[in-house]
Design a protein around this motif. Structure first.
Motif, PDB file in Angstrom:
ATOM      1  N   TYR A 101      25.104  12.157 -57.740  1.00  0.00           N
ATOM      2  CA  TYR A 101      25.847  11.418 -56.726  1.00  0.00           C
ATOM      3  C   TYR A 101      24.905  10.638 -55.811  1.00  0.00           C
ATOM      4  N   ARG A 102      25.279   9.409 -55.516  1.00  0.00           N
ATOM      5  CA  ARG A 102      24.492   8.536 -54.646  1.00  0.00           C
ATOM      6  C   ARG A 102      24.975   8.732 -53.219  1.00  0.00           C
ATOM      7  N   LEU A 103      24.196   9.476 -52.435  1.00  0.00           N
ATOM      8  CA  LEU A 103      24.613   9.829 -51.079  1.00  0.00           C
ATOM      9  C   LEU A 103      24.187   8.801 -50.029  1.00  0.00           C
ATOM     10  N   GLY A 104      23.104   8.094 -50.307  1.00  0.00           N
ATOM     11  CA  GLY A 104      22.555   7.201 -49.286  1.00  0.00           C
ATOM     12  C   GLY A 104      21.527   7.894 -48.411  1.00  0.00           C
ATOM     13  N   TYR A 105      21.312   9.194 -48.629  1.00  0.00           N
ATOM     14  CA  TYR A 105      20.327   9.957 -47.861  1.00  0.00           C
ATOM     15  C   TYR A 105      19.867  11.117 -48.730  1.00  0.00           C
ATOM     16  N   ALA A 106      18.708  11.694 -48.363  1.00  0.00           N
ATOM     17  CA  ALA A 106      18.161  12.773 -49.181  1.00  0.00           C
ATOM     18  C   ALA A 106      17.719  13.970 -48.349  1.00  0.00           C
ATOM     19  N   SER A 107      18.003  13.943 -47.055  1.00  0.00           N
ATOM     20  CA  SER A 107      17.582  15.045 -46.184  1.00  0.00           C
ATOM     21  C   SER A 107      18.528  15.148 -44.997  1.00  0.00           C
ATOM     22  N   ILE A 108      18.454  16.262 -44.283  1.00  0.00           N
ATOM     23  CA  ILE A 108      19.268  16.433 -43.074  1.00  0.00           C
ATOM     24  C   ILE A 108      18.891  15.386 -42.034  1.00  0.00           C
ATOM     25  N   LEU A 117      23.597  18.535 -32.773  1.00  0.00           N
ATOM     26  CA  LEU A 117      23.898  18.937 -34.143  1.00  0.00           C
ATOM     27  C   LEU A 117      22.608  19.032 -34.951  1.00  0.00           C
ATOM     28  N   ALA A 118      21.740  18.046 -34.793  1.00  0.00           N
ATOM     29  CA  ALA A 118      20.462  18.069 -35.504  1.00  0.00           C
ATOM     30  C   ALA A 118      19.632  19.277 -35.076  1.00  0.00           C
ATOM     31  N   ARG A 119      19.662  19.598 -33.780  1.00  0.00           N
ATOM     32  CA  ARG A 119      18.897  20.748 -33.281  1.00  0.00           C
ATOM     33  C   ARG A 119      19.444  22.051 -33.853  1.00  0.00           C
ATOM     34  N   LEU A 120      20.768  22.140 -34.018  1.00  0.00           N
ATOM     35  CA  LEU A 120      21.363  23.335 -34.599  1.00  0.00           C
ATOM     36  C   LEU A 120      20.776  23.607 -35.985  1.00  0.00           C
ATOM     37  N   PHE A 121      20.703  22.588 -36.812  1.00  0.00           N
ATOM     38  CA  PHE A 121      20.143  22.776 -38.156  1.00  0.00           C
ATOM     39  C   PHE A 121      18.638  23.012 -38.107  1.00  0.00           C
ATOM     40  N   ASP A 122      17.971  22.393 -37.138  1.00  0.00           N
ATOM     41  CA  ASP A 122      16.532  22.566 -37.020  1.00  0.00           C
ATOM     42  C   ASP A 122      16.176  23.993 -36.604  1.00  0.00           C
ATOM     43  N   ASP A 123      17.022  24.591 -35.745  1.00  0.00           N
ATOM     44  CA  ASP A 123      16.725  25.910 -35.188  1.00  0.00           C
ATOM     45  C   ASP A 123      17.283  27.062 -36.019  1.00  0.00           C
ATOM     46  N   ASN A 124      18.282  26.798 -36.857  1.00  0.00           N
ATOM     47  CA  ASN A 124      18.928  27.871 -37.614  1.00  0.00           C
ATOM     48  C   ASN A 124      18.485  27.784 -39.075  1.00  0.00           C
ATOM     49  N   ALA A 125      17.633  28.715 -39.473  1.00  0.00           N
ATOM     50  CA  ALA A 125      17.031  28.647 -40.806  1.00  0.00           C
ATOM     51  C   ALA A 125      18.072  28.744 -41.922  1.00  0.00           C
ATOM     52  N   VAL A 126      19.099  29.600 -41.731  1.00  0.00           N
ATOM     53  CA  VAL A 126      20.104  29.784 -42.773  1.00  0.00           C
ATOM     54  C   VAL A 126      20.936  28.518 -42.952  1.00  0.00           C
ATOM     55  N   LEU A 127      21.376  27.934 -41.846  1.00  0.00           N
ATOM     56  CA  LEU A 127      22.159  26.693 -41.932  1.00  0.00           C
ATOM     57  C   LEU A 127      21.320  25.559 -42.512  1.00  0.00           C
ATOM     58  N   ARG A 128      20.057  25.477 -42.073  1.00  0.00           N
ATOM     59  CA  ARG A 128      19.184  24.414 -42.587  1.00  0.00           C
ATOM     60  C   ARG A 128      18.986  24.565 -44.085  1.00  0.00           C
ATOM     61  N   MET A 129      18.750  25.788 -44.535  1.00  0.00           N
ATOM     62  CA  MET A 129      18.559  26.039 -45.967  1.00  0.00           C
ATOM     63  C   MET A 129      19.817  25.656 -46.747  1.00  0.00           C
ATOM     64  N   SER A 130      20.993  26.071 -46.243  1.00  0.00           N
ATOM     65  CA  SER A 130      22.233  25.847 -46.989  1.00  0.00           C
ATOM     66  C   SER A 130      22.570  24.364 -47.084  1.00  0.00           C
ATOM     67  N   LEU A 131      22.425  23.619 -45.970  1.00  0.00           N
ATOM     68  CA  LEU A 131      22.748  22.193 -46.028  1.00  0.00           C
ATOM     69  C   LEU A 131      21.730  21.445 -46.870  1.00  0.00           C
ATOM     70  N   THR A 132      20.466  21.813 -46.769  1.00  0.00           N
ATOM     71  CA  THR A 132      19.444  21.174 -47.609  1.00  0.00           C
ATOM     72  C   THR A 132      19.746  21.396 -49.086  1.00  0.00           C
ATOM     73  N   ARG A 133      20.123  22.625 -49.427  1.00  0.00           N
ATOM     74  CA  ARG A 133      20.463  22.922 -50.826  1.00  0.00           C
ATOM     75  C   ARG A 133      21.711  22.156 -51.254  1.00  0.00           C
ATOM     76  N   ALA A 134      22.705  22.043 -50.365  1.00  0.00           N
ATOM     77  CA  ALA A 134      23.925  21.306 -50.713  1.00  0.00           C
ATOM     78  C   ALA A 134      23.621  19.837 -50.984  1.00  0.00           C
ATOM     79  N   ILE A 135      22.754  19.239 -50.167  1.00  0.00           N
ATOM     80  CA  ILE A 135      22.350  17.848 -50.388  1.00  0.00           C
ATOM     81  C   ILE A 135      21.622  17.726 -51.728  1.00  0.00           C
TER      82      ILE A 135
END
Length: 416
Positions: free
Chosen positions: A79-86, A53-71
């Motif tokens: 909101y207190r997420l407990g994390y700040a990055s993928i 799963l981590a590799r999917l986000f690492d290799d796919n620029a669009v997915l990585r960008m979208s999840l990073t922006r969502a976070i």
């Protein structure tokens, strides 16, 4: 959407008791688990499915960008997420692969992955991420790993009488109504071999008698579940993603099952959701012959944009989820030709959400007979009826948080 980092998040009731209703409890849980994950993290992720799963986000620029922006959007909204990055999120998911939920009377959280996805998944940039087919295929593998852990002996950590975390302490037994279920108090973990064995516990004999077993016009509840919605005049295709979430038969059944879906155009639907404390097995609503029994791969954490940034997560998107989420479909040709085919759609919501079918096409079943079950995770279900069959539903809307649970095998509808 709020943009003030210090603005207190709105709180909307989370249905079913799967997660704490107060956002402060959710935030404290996320921060506690995230700190534990960081403290125990090695140089690399341990779980192959999480690595992929981590590799999917690492290799796919669009997915990585979208999840990073969502976070980022969730954090900027306060909101207190407990994390700040993928990467930090993946460390948490890796840690949760050997997590067993404890009982809590104050702030029960039994869907921990959902708790960590809770805000990014309903941010503007998050919707497409959690609908993406590749993301969901990888999430399925991650959830299967956790489900395997919960099905093994090392998941029995909290299956004891220790207060306040044990599932057999006085408060938990009362909340679960455990006296209605089969267990062996003199055995280790009261006879349950694993967390999933406990979660899918069975009622004692005669705890849920079948209503009017000889009367086909009395249709019974397939699950122990709280009414959510009823709808009539169903359409073959509808805009299930809009506010109000109408039901789209072609999407519920999938295009490959279009002839089956077409039988229900103009028909009726009853939907109900299961609590974390409920019995999680499914029973036949009518007597007859199974004609279809199949699973549909789908989403796990996708919510409808129409609900807005939603602290209730998946709960307010249950109509939408019948068309997109992982689910099982079982169709029964009723012995009474006037009732025709009745279909149960059993929808997994969030963590694990495995749908296990126990019957096959051609098999005859009695009303009230077990036909499958949900493994650990949130869940909702629908019963669908052909047009002109239903005289009335026993429980009519409006439904709210205080609507009583309808017991499995109790009357849910009367046919004409």
């Amino acid at each position: 959407m709020p943009t003030n980092r210090n603005a207190p998040p709105a709180t909307r009731r989370r249905l079913g008791g799967w997660m704490a209703s107060e956002e402060a409890h959710m935030a404290a849980f996320r921060e506690k688990i995230a700190n534990e994950a960081r403290a125990h993290a090695g140089e690399r992720l341990r779980t192959p499915a999480v690595q992929e799963l981590a590799r999917l986000f690492d290799d796919n620029a669009v997915l990585r960008m979208s999840l990073t922006r969502a976070i980022d959007e969730a954090l900027e909204s306060g909101y207190r997420l407990g994390y700040a990055s993928i990467g930090e999120l993946m460390t948490v998911l890796d840690h949760l692969m050997t997590y067993t939920p404890p009982f809590s009377e104050e702030s029960l959280i039994v869907c921990p992955l959902n708790a960590f996805f809770d805000w990014p998944m309903c941010m503007p940039s998050g919707h497409a991420v959690f609908r993406d087919a590749a993301v969901n295929a990888h999430l399925k593998q991650v959830l299967n790993v956790w489900c395997d852990f919960l099905g093994g002996p090392h998941s029995c950590t909290h299956l004891d009488t220790s207060a306040p975390d044990g599932w057999f302490c006085d408060e938990a037994r009362e909340r679960l109504g455990l006296s209605q279920f089969q267990y062996q108090e003199d055995q280790p973990h009261w006879g349950f071999a694993s967390w999933n064995d406990f979660f899918t516990r069975r009622f004692r004999a005669d705890a849920r008698p079948v209503a009017a077993p000889g009367d086909p016009h009395v249709i019974v509840s397939a699950c122990e579940a709280q009414p959510y919605h009823t709808e009539s005049s169903l359409k073959i295709r509808d805009k299930f993603w809009i506010k109000g979430q109408p039901y789209s038969l072609r999407d519920i059944f999938t295009p490959a099952r279009l002839p089956l879906a077409e039988r229900f155009v103009g028909g009726d639907l009853y939907q109900a959701y299961l609590s974390a404390y409920n019995y999680h097995r499914w029973h036949a609503p009518v007597r007859g012959t199974v004609t279809h029994a199949y699973r549909v791969d789908g989403t796990y954490y996708s919510v409808a944009e129409a609900e807005g940034p939603d602290p209730a997560g998946l709960n307010d998107s249950q109509g939408y989820m019948t068309a997109v989420a992982a689910r099982a479909v079982i169709a029964i040709d009723c012995d009474d030709p006037g009732i025709g085919t009745v279909v149960g759609v059993f929808v997994g919501m969030g963590d694990v959400s495995s749908c296990v079918i126990e019957v096959m096409p051609g098999q005859r079943i009695d009303k009230g007979e077990e036909i499958g079950y949900f493994q650990y995770g949130g869940s909702t279900y629908c019963l669908l009826f052909e047009p002109g069959v239903i005289d009335h539903f026993v429980h009519a809307p409006p439904f709210d948080d205080d609507t009583p649970v309808v017991q499995v095998n109790a009357p849910v509808a009367l046919a004409r």
